[in-house]
Scaffold this motif. Sequence first.
Motif, PDB file in Angstrom:
ATOM      1  N   GLN A  12      17.489  53.983  85.211  1.00 38.67           N
ATOM      2  CA  GLN A  12      18.895  54.241  85.553  1.00 38.67           C
ATOM      3  C   GLN A  12      19.822  53.222  84.908  1.00 38.67           C
ATOM      4  O   GLN A  12      20.964  53.554  84.559  1.00 38.67           O
ATOM      5  CB  GLN A  12      19.062  54.238  87.073  1.00 38.67           C
ATOM      6  N   ARG A  13      19.350  52.005  84.731  1.00 37.98           N
ATOM      7  CA  ARG A  13      20.192  50.957  84.165  1.00 37.98           C
ATOM      8  C   ARG A  13      20.590  51.260  82.725  1.00 37.98           C
ATOM      9  O   ARG A  13      21.722  50.997  82.308  1.00 37.98           O
ATOM     10  CB  ARG A  13      19.473  49.608  84.229  1.00 37.98           C
ATOM     11  N   GLU A  15      21.147  54.021  81.185  1.00 45.05           N
ATOM     12  CA  GLU A  15      22.078  55.124  80.931  1.00 45.05           C
ATOM     13  C   GLU A  15      23.518  54.654  80.722  1.00 45.05           C
ATOM     14  O   GLU A  15      24.140  54.996  79.707  1.00 45.05           O
ATOM     15  CB  GLU A  15      21.998  56.166  82.052  1.00 45.05           C
ATOM     16  N   PRO A  16      24.106  53.867  81.634  1.00 41.74           N
ATOM     17  CA  PRO A  16      25.472  53.392  81.376  1.00 41.74           C
ATOM     18  C   PRO A  16      25.558  52.434  80.199  1.00 41.74           C
ATOM     19  O   PRO A  16      26.602  52.338  79.549  1.00 41.74           O
ATOM     20  CB  PRO A  16      25.877  52.704  82.692  1.00 41.74           C
ATOM     21  N   ASP A  19      25.771  54.739  77.237  1.00 40.99           N
ATOM     22  CA  ASP A  19      27.101  55.361  77.247  1.00 40.99           C
ATOM     23  C   ASP A  19      28.163  54.390  76.737  1.00 40.99           C
ATOM     24  O   ASP A  19      29.073  54.778  76.002  1.00 40.99           O
ATOM     25  CB  ASP A  19      27.428  55.813  78.670  1.00 40.99           C
ATOM     26  N   ARG A  20      28.005  53.127  77.103  1.00 38.91           N
ATOM     27  CA  ARG A  20      28.991  52.101  76.736  1.00 38.91           C
ATOM     28  C   ARG A  20      28.925  51.735  75.262  1.00 38.91           C
ATOM     29  O   ARG A  20      29.954  51.521  74.620  1.00 38.91           O
ATOM     30  CB  ARG A  20      28.772  50.854  77.598  1.00 38.91           C
ATOM     31  N   ASP A  67      19.755  44.145  77.898  1.00 41.33           N
ATOM     32  CA  ASP A  67      20.419  45.444  77.744  1.00 41.33           C
ATOM     33  C   ASP A  67      20.545  45.885  76.282  1.00 41.33           C
ATOM     34  O   ASP A  67      20.250  47.039  75.948  1.00 41.33           O
ATOM     35  CB  ASP A  67      21.813  45.410  78.369  1.00 41.33           C
TER      36      ASP A  67
END
Length: 294
Positions: A12-13, A15-16, A19-20, A67
Amino acid sequence: MILSPQLMTYQQRIEPVLDRVLPTSHTIPSRLHEAMRYAVLNGGKRMRPMLVYATGQALGQDLEYLDHAAAAIELIHVYSLIHDDLPAMDNDDLRRGKPTCHRAYDEATAILAADALQALAFELLTYAQPTISAAQQLFMLRLLAQAAGSQGMVGGQAIDLAAVGKVLTEGELETMHRYKTGALIRASVGLGAQAAGCSETQRDALYHYAACIGLAFQVQDDILDIESDTVTLGKTQGADLMANKPTYPSIMGMAAAKQKLILLHNQALEALADFDERADSLREIAKFTVKRAH
């Protein structure tokens, strides 16, 4: 197989983060950026980012400093999928249960989207991180470049294309998959390890683990191509068989392929014997690799 809460956190981490880092669809050239976002943000197991996170955390690194490496490896993976699906390669119509990028857009846009994703992946690894030195970053850039190049993923795809319709030995098939699939999985572990500042002994053990699960991933892929279905796989079931590609079941037989899967799983766990409970996520990824249904 249901993922543990920790692996779901990793999944889940990312995904954003993805997107970013991707350009917005409103940024010129908008159609290209739409295609990039379509290919990346349409689901997927996110196994490679999970490996980056799990490896880094096993060695004590904070998630926020992993990340960019996790996103970079996924962008390289998606770029390779776009190219693999093209008519000149595997000529696939489905990817992750949706039309492939060249079907949803067009071949030229798909090629350019993949090229742009590759460039963005390397850009992400150049951003300064307070806990990662410049020397570590250079090592990570080299690691990813080697894994993606002619001695890694791209080389594996070339071997794969040349092998269509031919009879390969088990050793030849293993070499192909260590390049095509295994190289990026090894790089995923290597990026996480390098971002955390691992020792040489730790790196060697982690690379052995990665080699085992990378090969296991492909063996399971070959098994699922025969035993699963198109809806579950999210891509055309039996595509390898129809394309007359060499697979582990076709070379060894299904029973021997499944036995090899168990052996590789056990060897992966043995490679982690000297790591403590912080490496349990890596152990679960090994289990996920052999138990997954798609």
